[in-house]
Design a protein around this motif. Structure first.
Motif, PDB file in Angstrom:
ATOM      1  N   ASP A   2      37.483  33.400  22.807  1.00 30.63           N
ATOM      2  CA  ASP A   2      36.546  32.352  22.419  1.00 30.63           C
ATOM      3  C   ASP A   2      36.437  32.237  20.909  1.00 30.63           C
ATOM      4  OD1 ASP A   2      36.003  31.523  24.974  1.00 30.63           O
ATOM      5  OD2 ASP A   2      34.279  32.849  25.211  1.00 30.63           O
ATOM      6  N   TRP A   5      39.144  30.025  19.672  1.00 29.77           N
ATOM      7  CA  TRP A   5      38.878  28.621  20.005  1.00 29.77           C
ATOM      8  C   TRP A   5      37.890  28.016  19.016  1.00 29.77           C
ATOM      9  CZ3 TRP A   5      40.161  24.265  22.097  1.00 29.77           C
ATOM     10  CH2 TRP A   5      39.204  23.289  22.320  1.00 29.77           C
ATOM     11  N   PHE A  10      38.585  24.389  17.607  1.00 30.54           N
ATOM     12  CA  PHE A  10      37.466  23.464  17.747  1.00 30.54           C
ATOM     13  C   PHE A  10      37.264  22.559  16.525  1.00 30.54           C
ATOM     14  CE2 PHE A  10      32.926  22.331  17.826  1.00 30.54           C
ATOM     15  CZ  PHE A  10      32.936  21.593  19.001  1.00 30.54           C
ATOM     16  N   SER A  45      37.350  30.035  35.053  1.00 33.23           N
ATOM     17  CA  SER A  45      37.235  29.169  33.878  1.00 33.23           C
ATOM     18  C   SER A  45      37.336  29.948  32.567  1.00 33.23           C
ATOM     19  CB  SER A  45      35.931  28.375  33.917  1.00 33.23           C
ATOM     20  OG  SER A  45      34.831  29.249  33.877  1.00 33.23           O
ATOM     21  N   SER A  46      37.103  31.240  32.613  1.00 36.85           N
ATOM     22  CA  SER A  46      37.230  32.054  31.398  1.00 36.85           C
ATOM     23  C   SER A  46      38.688  32.139  30.940  1.00 36.85           C
ATOM     24  CB  SER A  46      36.670  33.455  31.625  1.00 36.85           C
ATOM     25  OG  SER A  46      37.411  34.123  32.639  1.00 36.85           O
ATOM     26  N   LYS A  48      40.716  29.453  30.875  1.00 36.44           N
ATOM     27  CA  LYS A  48      41.144  28.167  30.323  1.00 36.44           C
ATOM     28  C   LYS A  48      41.507  28.379  28.868  1.00 36.44           C
ATOM     29  CE  LYS A  48      38.113  25.262  33.082  1.00 36.44           C
ATOM     30  NZ  LYS A  48      36.983  24.343  33.002  1.00 36.44           N
ATOM     31  N   GLU A  49      42.512  27.679  28.439  1.00 32.83           N
ATOM     32  CA  GLU A  49      42.924  27.823  27.045  1.00 32.83           C
ATOM     33  C   GLU A  49      42.808  26.496  26.311  1.00 32.83           C
ATOM     34  OE1 GLU A  49      43.378  30.589  25.439  1.00 32.83           O
ATOM     35  OE2 GLU A  49      43.310  31.944  27.119  1.00 32.83           O
ATOM     36  N   ARG A  53      40.270  23.121  27.336  1.00 31.34           N
ATOM     37  CA  ARG A  53      39.064  23.182  26.497  1.00 31.34           C
ATOM     38  C   ARG A  53      38.984  21.977  25.567  1.00 31.34           C
ATOM     39  NH1 ARG A  53      37.497  29.215  24.815  1.00 31.34           N
ATOM     40  NH2 ARG A  53      38.078  30.286  26.727  1.00 31.34           N
ATOM     41  N   GLU A  56      37.830  18.972  27.593  1.00 29.45           N
ATOM     42  CA  GLU A  56      36.403  19.114  27.878  1.00 29.45           C
ATOM     43  C   GLU A  56      35.578  18.812  26.628  1.00 29.45           C
ATOM     44  OE1 GLU A  56      35.905  23.049  29.425  1.00 29.45           O
ATOM     45  OE2 GLU A  56      36.783  22.538  31.362  1.00 29.45           O
ATOM     46  N   SER A  57      36.015  19.297  25.477  1.00 29.59           N
ATOM     47  CA  SER A  57      35.280  19.051  24.232  1.00 29.59           C
ATOM     48  C   SER A  57      35.250  17.571  23.885  1.00 29.59           C
ATOM     49  CB  SER A  57      35.909  19.836  23.080  1.00 29.59           C
ATOM     50  OG  SER A  57      35.751  21.210  23.282  1.00 29.59           O
TER      51      SER A  57
END
Length: 109
Positions: A2, A5, A10, A45-46, A48-49, A53, A56-57
């Motif tokens: 995370d 990400w 992000f 879901s943990s 997911k890469e 992601r 979804e964002s």
């Protein structure tokens, strides 16, 4: 996972939501985990890469734009249009394939 990400990927998608193009480029030897880093596993879901992601964002960002009134321009959200184009290309030995295309084995010119 995370941390990578939120700190590396992000911010690219924050720029995308502001109208800029964003690119994530995975480079490395065959078998080093590039595809897994980009795709991951849907369940749990943990696992997911980047690609799931990212989508979804972007979906969350669009919903926020549409649901949050902007004090500067209240009519912006109701008139907003969104165009999302995504590419997932595999480049190997000079051959390029579109991994989101109907035929992922077909080479692009």
């Amino acid at each position: 996972k995370d941390d990578g990400w939120f700190f590396l990927v992000f911010p690219r998608f924050q720029g995308v939501m502001e109208g800029y193009n964003g690119t994530i480029f995975a480079y490395g030897q065959t078998g080093s985990g590039k595809s897994f880093t980009m795709q991951g596993i849907a369940d749990p879901s943990s696992q997911k890469e980047i690609i799931p992601r990212a989508f979804e964002s972007v979906q969350v960002g669009i919903k926020e734009i549409l649901l949050t009134p902007n004090p500067v321009c209240c009519a912006c959200a109701e008139n907003a249009r969104f165009l999302l184009k995504a590419s997932y290309l595999d480049m190997y030995n000079g051959d390029i394939r579109d991994l989101l295309g109907a035929d992922t084995k077909q080479k692009l010119e």
